[in-house]
Design a protein around this motif. Structure first.
Motif, PDB file in Angstrom:
ATOM      1  N   HIS A  36       0.807  -1.217   0.000  1.00  0.00           N
ATOM      2  CA  HIS A  36       0.000   0.000   0.000  1.00  0.00           C
ATOM      3  C   HIS A  36       0.843   1.272   0.000  1.00  0.00           C
ATOM      4  N   ILE A  37       2.159   1.122   0.034  1.00  0.00           N
ATOM      5  CA  ILE A  37       3.021   2.298   0.068  1.00  0.00           C
ATOM      6  C   ILE A  37       2.956   3.004  -1.281  1.00  0.00           C
ATOM      7  N   PRO A  38       2.710   4.302  -1.320  1.00  0.00           N
ATOM      8  CA  PRO A  38       2.720   5.013  -2.596  1.00  0.00           C
ATOM      9  C   PRO A  38       4.035   4.785  -3.330  1.00  0.00           C
ATOM     10  N   ALA A  39       3.953   4.511  -4.638  1.00  0.00           N
ATOM     11  CA  ALA A  39       5.140   4.152  -5.406  1.00  0.00           C
ATOM     12  C   ALA A  39       6.137   5.296  -5.497  1.00  0.00           C
ATOM     13  N   ASN A  40       5.651   6.522  -5.329  1.00  0.00           N
ATOM     14  CA  ASN A  40       6.554   7.667  -5.459  1.00  0.00           C
ATOM     15  C   ASN A  40       7.019   8.201  -4.103  1.00  0.00           C
ATOM     16  N   ALA A  41       6.805   7.419  -3.036  1.00  0.00           N
ATOM     17  CA  ALA A  41       7.202   7.879  -1.710  1.00  0.00           C
ATOM     18  C   ALA A  41       8.717   7.871  -1.595  1.00  0.00           C
ATOM     19  N   TYR A  42       9.289   9.005  -1.239  1.00  0.00           N
ATOM     20  CA  TYR A  42      10.743   9.105  -1.178  1.00  0.00           C
ATOM     21  C   TYR A  42      11.300   8.599   0.152  1.00  0.00           C
ATOM     22  N   GLU A  43      10.443   8.195   1.060  1.00  0.00           N
ATOM     23  CA  GLU A  43      10.913   7.699   2.347  1.00  0.00           C
ATOM     24  C   GLU A  43      10.990   6.174   2.369  1.00  0.00           C
ATOM     25  N   VAL A  44      10.540   5.493   1.335  1.00  0.00           N
ATOM     26  CA  VAL A  44      10.442   4.036   1.347  1.00  0.00           C
ATOM     27  C   VAL A  44      11.267   3.438   0.215  1.00  0.00           C
ATOM     28  N   ASP A  45      12.132   2.516   0.557  1.00  0.00           N
ATOM     29  CA  ASP A  45      12.959   1.822  -0.422  1.00  0.00           C
ATOM     30  C   ASP A  45      12.133   0.734  -1.103  1.00  0.00           C
ATOM     31  N   PRO A  46      11.831   0.856  -2.411  1.00  0.00           N
ATOM     32  CA  PRO A  46      10.987  -0.136  -3.073  1.00  0.00           C
ATOM     33  C   PRO A  46      11.625  -1.513  -3.170  1.00  0.00           C
ATOM     34  N   PHE A  47      12.961  -1.596  -3.217  1.00  0.00           N
ATOM     35  CA  PHE A  47      13.611  -2.902  -3.243  1.00  0.00           C
ATOM     36  C   PHE A  47      13.291  -3.692  -1.978  1.00  0.00           C
ATOM     37  N   SER A  48      13.443  -3.048  -0.823  1.00  0.00           N
ATOM     38  CA  SER A  48      13.160  -3.717   0.448  1.00  0.00           C
ATOM     39  C   SER A  48      11.667  -3.979   0.622  1.00  0.00           C
ATOM     40  N   ALA A  49      10.838  -3.050   0.143  1.00  0.00           N
ATOM     41  CA  ALA A  49       9.389  -3.222   0.268  1.00  0.00           C
ATOM     42  C   ALA A  49       8.924  -4.458  -0.487  1.00  0.00           C
ATOM     43  N   GLN A  50       9.417  -4.642  -1.701  1.00  0.00           N
ATOM     44  CA  GLN A  50       9.005  -5.806  -2.487  1.00  0.00           C
ATOM     45  C   GLN A  50       9.614  -7.090  -1.940  1.00  0.00           C
ATOM     46  N   ARG A  51      10.811  -7.014  -1.398  1.00  0.00           N
ATOM     47  CA  ARG A  51      11.417  -8.204  -0.801  1.00  0.00           C
ATOM     48  C   ARG A  51      10.606  -8.675   0.396  1.00  0.00           C
ATOM     49  N   ALA A  52      10.060  -7.731   1.156  1.00  0.00           N
ATOM     50  CA  ALA A  52       9.256  -8.087   2.324  1.00  0.00           C
ATOM     51  C   ALA A  52       7.954  -8.766   1.930  1.00  0.00           C
ATOM     52  N   ASP A  53       7.391  -8.392   0.788  1.00  0.00           N
ATOM     53  CA  ASP A  53       6.100  -8.927   0.363  1.00  0.00           C
ATOM     54  C   ASP A  53       6.221 -10.153  -0.530  1.00  0.00           C
ATOM     55  N   HIS A  54       7.336 -10.279  -1.263  1.00  0.00           N
ATOM     56  CA  HIS A  54       7.461 -11.355  -2.259  1.00  0.00           C
ATOM     57  C   HIS A  54       8.826 -12.029  -2.131  1.00  0.00           C
ATOM     58  N   GLU A  55       9.136 -12.473  -0.932  1.00  0.00           N
ATOM     59  CA  GLU A  55      10.476 -13.001  -0.669  1.00  0.00           C
ATOM     60  C   GLU A  55      10.779 -14.226  -1.517  1.00  0.00           C
ATOM     61  N   ASN A  92      12.330   3.577 -12.620  1.00  0.00           N
ATOM     62  CA  ASN A  92      11.263   4.535 -12.872  1.00  0.00           C
ATOM     63  C   ASN A  92      10.085   3.878 -13.582  1.00  0.00           C
ATOM     64  N   THR A  93      10.367   2.937 -14.493  1.00  0.00           N
ATOM     65  CA  THR A  93       9.311   2.271 -15.258  1.00  0.00           C
ATOM     66  C   THR A  93       8.558   1.245 -14.426  1.00  0.00           C
ATOM     67  N   PHE A  94       9.271   0.503 -13.581  1.00  0.00           N
ATOM     68  CA  PHE A  94       8.662  -0.646 -12.889  1.00  0.00           C
ATOM     69  C   PHE A  94       8.542  -0.459 -11.381  1.00  0.00           C
ATOM     70  N   ARG A  95       8.590   0.768 -10.917  1.00  0.00           N
ATOM     71  CA  ARG A  95       8.525   1.001  -9.473  1.00  0.00           C
ATOM     72  C   ARG A  95       7.222   0.485  -8.878  1.00  0.00           C
ATOM     73  N   LYS A  96       6.138   0.562  -9.625  1.00  0.00           N
ATOM     74  CA  LYS A  96       4.843   0.095  -9.138  1.00  0.00           C
ATOM     75  C   LYS A  96       4.577  -1.371  -9.498  1.00  0.00           C
ATOM     76  N   SER A  97       5.502  -1.985 -10.215  1.00  0.00           N
ATOM     77  CA  SER A  97       5.268  -3.315 -10.768  1.00  0.00           C
ATOM     78  C   SER A  97       6.106  -4.369 -10.060  1.00  0.00           C
TER      79      SER A  97
END
Length: 490
Positions: free
Chosen positions: A42-61, A359-364
């Motif tokens: 649910h984290i906004p994809a453009n949030a500058y406070e959240v690392d998307p690499f770690s976020a996706q690792r937590a959800d799709h290990e 930039n292309t796949f941040r939400k994917s």
């Protein structure tokens, strides 16, 4: 010094995995950073406070590439491969234009300042872990248009850097083969091999190749230094004019001085990748150690290569310095340099490619997926960029001037000017958020503020002067008829 600075520049957040904390508020406004893994989707994809690499690792290990895998030694190798490349052998010509003393001052001064600005960037990264590249930093500082402009600048510089390596590789293969085939084919070979070597998405996978790249360019530099030192002066001397070197420039003009300074800035242009490399480290704050090694080694190598070859060749130095030696030596040096040309070009272009990919796949799910689609998407981006680099290198006859334009518009700002802006945004009391306490007491805050002001002033000065130098060089080249036609075999 590092310990004292660290007391002032303590990272505001610990670099933890997203799954390590469980405090979340309603509406996805987080009281504490980082948020819990179960809410990562649910984290906004453009949030500058959240690392998307770690976020996706937590959800799709179970199906997730661990981009955050580099240690500080690996990161240092990758950054060094980008910073110390064939450009080291253009340094004697920089010393020719600035003089021995001027060359040393410019190299050491800009090298140290580039390390300080990298330190500023790393502190900014630790406070905003979602800043994955320089374009994200632009978005946080200046809004959506800042993000777009800096993103375009990253791509333009990366393609320009790739094009310079295509040209250098073409020249190396021409030398090794004695112009056996049309040089356009050699340029195409360099671009094709670069794509084949760029299939890994993680910067950490480039660390072994980076070690090879740095080793080869150091060997090539040593060969050239020894050869120019022991060879007969008759190899270089023309019309009986003896070899001379000078402590200060002789008959300096604005174009020569600015051109030399922009070349030094381009040599330290690896700062553009600091955010990208930090984003793939286990602990991004450790990059301060990585970059200390990178910049320290770079300053030493550039000073030794520039000063010694200029002393041996004087007014006859060329760029690259290989061409000052006899043909057997030149072929040997180019054989080692070709390895560096390929690998350092890949590292540099991948910084821009990684921006496009994130930039292309941040939400994917493709961002960190191990699947074939994700890998093909990465290879597709890299392929398009290398094709653009090849076409650019062959299509534009004034390529050196083009690199000066790119350096004046982007490299100086990525390495210096924008880092000064980042410091003010991140540390100056004027930009403090509600409830945040910032202090300018003590030596180090004032020292960093002085460096930030100097960086901004340097960039403001170099940009128009560099553009003037490039435009004047283009005019002179067309007037003298020295530019070849596009896709020339020469």
């Amino acid at each position: 010094m590092a310990d004292e600075i660290a007391k002032v520049y303590q990272p505001p957040v610990e670099d933890k995995d997203l799954a390590d904390t469980n405090t979340v508020t309603q509406g996805f406004e987080y009281d504490e950073y980082p948020p819990s893994g179960k809410d990562a989707a649910h984290i906004p994809a453009n949030a500058y406070e959240v690392d998307p690499f770690s976020a996706q690792r937590a959800d799709h290990e179970e199906d997730c590439v661990d981009f955050r895998s580099m240690g500080w030694v690996q990161a240092g190798l990758v950054a060094t491969a980008e910073n110390i490349a064939l450009g080291a052998l253009s340094y004697p010509s920089i010393f020719l234009r600035l003089g021995m003393v001027g060359g040393l001052i410019a190299n050491v001064g800009l090298g140290v300042l580039a390390y300080i600005t990298a330190w500023i960037m790393i502190d900014f990264k630790m406070k905003h872990m979602g800043v994955m590249h320089f374009a994200d930093a632009g978005g946080l500082l200046f809004g959506p248009w800042g993000r777009r402009i800096l993103g375009a600048g990253m791509v333009a510089k990366s393609i320009g850097l790739g094009g310079s390596h295509v040209l250098a590789g073409r020249q190396a293969l021409n030398t090794l083969s004695t112009n056996a085939i049309c040089s356009v084919w050699y340029a195409l070979i360099i671009a094709f091999v670069s794509v084949m070597m760029s299939t890994n998405r993680e910067f950490g996978k480039l660390a072994p190749l980076s070690w090879l790249s740095v080793s080869c360019i150091l060997i090539a530099c040593m060969i050239t230094i020894v050869a120019t030192g022991v060879q007969s002066s008759s190899v270089l001397v023309k019309h009986g004019v003896p070899i001379e070197w000078h402590a200060t420039p002789t008959n300096p003009n604005l174009m020569d001085v600015i051109g030399a300074l922009t070349n030094v800035v381009f040599a330290y242009g690896g700062n553009m990748g600091v955010f990208s490399w930090c984003s793939e480290m286990k602990n991004p704050n450790d990059f301060k150690k990585s970059f200390l090694i990178t910049q320290g080694l770079g300053i030493i190598v550039y000073c030794i290569v520039g000063a010694t070859i200029y002393a041996f060749g004087g007014q006859y130095v060329t760029s690259p310095a290989f061409t000052m030696t006899t043909k057997p030596v030149r072929i040997t040096a180019y054989a080692f340099a070709l390895v560096t040309i390929l690998i350092s070009g890949i590292v540099g272009l991948n910084v821009g490619a990684k921006y496009l990919y994130v930039n292309t796949f941040r939400k994917s799910r493709l961002l960190t997926s191990k699947g074939l689609r994700a890998r093909l998407a990465w290879v597709g981006i890299v392929t398009v960029m290398w094709i653009a680099a090849f076409v650019l290198a062959e299509l534009i006859p004034f390529f050196n001037q083009l690199l000066t334009i790119v350096s004046s518009l982007f490299s100086v700002w990525f390495s210096y000017g924008l880092c000064g802006v980042i410091w003010f945004y991140n540390k100056h009391p004027y930009y403090a958020h509600d409830g945040e306490i910032r202090s300018m007491t003590g030596f180090w805050p004032k020292f960093f503020m002085g460096c930030a002001i100097l960086s901004i002033a340097l960039s403001i000065a170099i940009t128009p002067l560099g553009l003037y130098s490039a435009i004047q060089g283009i005019r002179d080249g067309y007037s003298a008829g020295t530019f070849t036609h596009p896709f020339s075999c020469s």
